[in-house]
Write a protein that holds these residues in place. Structure first.
Motif, mmCIF file in Angstrom:
data_model
loop_
_atom_site.group_PDB
_atom_site.id
_atom_site.type_symbol
_atom_site.label_atom_id
_atom_site.label_comp_id
_atom_site.label_asym_id
_atom_site.label_seq_id
_atom_site.Cartn_x
_atom_site.Cartn_y
_atom_site.Cartn_z
ATOM 1 N N ASP A 42 34.394 66.167 63.691
ATOM 2 C CA ASP A 42 33.483 66.149 64.001
ATOM 3 C C ASP A 42 32.550 66.276 64.834
ATOM 4 N N ILE A 43 33.162 65.815 66.471
ATOM 5 C CA ILE A 43 32.336 66.935 66.917
ATOM 6 C C ILE A 43 32.295 68.170 66.998
ATOM 7 N N LEU A 44 33.379 69.003 66.635
ATOM 8 C CA LEU A 44 33.053 70.528 66.627
ATOM 9 C C LEU A 44 31.811 70.614 65.473
ATOM 10 N N THR A 45 31.514 70.147 64.081
ATOM 11 C CA THR A 45 30.606 69.968 63.448
ATOM 12 C C THR A 45 30.040 70.102 64.226
ATOM 13 N N ARG A 66 34.070 70.992 75.456
ATOM 14 C CA ARG A 66 34.945 70.342 76.393
ATOM 15 C C ARG A 66 35.635 69.201 76.434
ATOM 16 N N ALA A 67 34.984 67.890 75.386
ATOM 17 C CA ALA A 67 35.070 66.846 74.640
ATOM 18 C C ALA A 67 36.608 67.087 74.331
ATOM 19 N N VAL A 68 36.054 67.990 73.207
ATOM 20 C CA VAL A 68 37.377 67.692 71.794
ATOM 21 C C VAL A 68 38.569 69.078 72.790
ATOM 22 N N MET A 69 38.264 69.726 73.957
ATOM 23 C CA MET A 69 39.466 70.025 74.589
ATOM 24 C C MET A 69 40.427 69.252 75.606
ATOM 25 N N ILE A 76 19.852 64.666 63.954
ATOM 26 C CA ILE A 76 20.146 63.301 62.652
ATOM 27 C C ILE A 76 21.084 63.045 62.599
ATOM 28 N N GLN A 77 21.728 64.930 61.871
ATOM 29 C CA GLN A 77 22.972 65.061 61.451
ATOM 30 C C GLN A 77 23.115 65.351 62.815
ATOM 31 N N VAL A 78 23.742 65.072 63.970
ATOM 32 C CA VAL A 78 24.672 66.028 64.917
ATOM 33 C C VAL A 78 25.197 64.347 65.376
ATOM 34 N N THR A 79 23.898 63.203 65.316
ATOM 35 C CA THR A 79 24.068 62.146 65.941
ATOM 36 C C THR A 79 24.660 61.550 64.682
ATOM 37 N N LYS A 80 24.552 61.322 64.063
ATOM 38 C CA LYS A 80 25.611 61.060 62.684
ATOM 39 C C LYS A 80 26.836 61.159 63.051
ATOM 40 N N ARG A 81 27.292 62.360 63.482
ATOM 41 C CA ARG A 81 28.619 63.131 63.278
ATOM 42 C C ARG A 81 29.511 62.644 64.511
ATOM 43 N N LEU A 82 28.528 62.594 65.556
ATOM 44 C CA LEU A 82 29.132 61.874 67.066
ATOM 45 C C LEU A 82 29.378 60.520 66.645
ATOM 46 N N LYS A 83 28.617 59.765 65.818
ATOM 47 C CA LYS A 83 28.931 58.862 65.361
ATOM 48 C C LYS A 83 30.140 57.995 65.010
ATOM 49 N N LYS A 84 30.278 59.297 63.958
ATOM 50 C CA LYS A 84 31.600 59.504 63.382
ATOM 51 C C LYS A 84 32.474 59.550 63.629
ATOM 52 N N MET A 138 14.878 70.421 93.411
ATOM 53 C CA MET A 138 15.624 71.621 92.591
ATOM 54 C C MET A 138 15.871 70.338 91.664
ATOM 55 N N SER A 139 14.821 70.473 90.266
ATOM 56 C CA SER A 139 15.800 70.530 89.052
ATOM 57 C C SER A 139 15.809 70.698 88.092
ATOM 58 N N TYR A 140 16.673 70.653 87.146
ATOM 59 C CA TYR A 140 17.116 70.953 85.666
ATOM 60 C C TYR A 140 17.199 70.388 84.795
ATOM 61 N N THR A 141 16.839 71.725 83.709
ATOM 62 C CA THR A 141 16.796 70.837 82.549
ATOM 63 C C THR A 141 17.678 71.142 81.695
ATOM 64 N N PRO A 142 18.214 70.604 81.101
ATOM 65 C CA PRO A 142 19.273 70.895 79.840
ATOM 66 C C PRO A 142 19.408 70.848 78.794
ATOM 67 N N ASN A 143 19.544 72.099 78.406
ATOM 68 C CA ASN A 143 19.916 73.110 76.926
ATOM 69 C C ASN A 143 20.287 73.453 75.864
ATOM 70 N N ILE A 144 20.119 73.802 75.243
ATOM 71 C CA ILE A 144 21.094 73.120 74.078
ATOM 72 C C ILE A 144 22.866 73.585 74.168
ATOM 73 N N LEU A 145 22.749 75.726 74.951
ATOM 74 C CA LEU A 145 24.159 75.347 75.879
ATOM 75 C C LEU A 145 25.239 74.960 76.226
ATOM 76 N N ASP A 146 24.549 73.682 76.519
ATOM 77 C CA ASP A 146 24.433 72.611 77.731
ATOM 78 C C ASP A 146 25.711 71.812 76.730
ATOM 79 N N ILE A 147 24.057 71.008 75.424
ATOM 80 C CA ILE A 147 24.962 70.340 74.876
ATOM 81 C C ILE A 147 26.394 71.155 73.879
ATOM 82 N N LYS A 148 26.421 71.928 74.362
ATOM 83 C CA LYS A 148 27.402 72.365 72.837
ATOM 84 C C LYS A 148 29.067 72.783 74.043
#
Length: 85
Positions: free
Chosen positions: A76-79, A16-19, A54-62, A1-11
């Motif tokens: 930045d992560i919450l944004t 969780r990283a922030v917390m 691009i915006q998300v990756t810039k925020r994560l880089k910051k 069984m394979s799982y495909t990540p979705n937007i909710l997984d990223i959010k």
């Protein structure tokens, strides 16, 4: 069984990283590191608008900039998590 990540997984991983960054180790906490890596990995796999990506990756880089305060890094992560849709 394979799982495909979705937007909710990223959010979820980003929030969780922030917390987990509220631990005594902050962004050096093992959970924070794992959640950020998972979010970034899934970000590459999920199809989304190029401009948003691009915006998300810039925020994560910051957020990885250790010269910034921990509060700014968390912001930045919450944004980034709110930009993902």
């Amino acid at each position: 069984m394979s799982y495909t990540p979705n937007i909710l997984d990223i959010k979820t991983d980003l929030r969780r990283a922030v917390m987990s960054s509220f631990s005594k180790k902050g962004f050096e906490d093992a959970n924070t590191i794992i959640f950020l890596k998972n979010a970034e990995k899934n970000l590459k796999e999920v199809k989304m608008d190029k401009d948003i990506y691009i915006q998300v990756t810039k925020r994560l880089k910051k957020a990885r900039d250790t010269q910034k305060s921990i509060e700014n890094r968390r912001e930045d992560i919450l944004t980034a998590s709110s930009l993902v849709f």
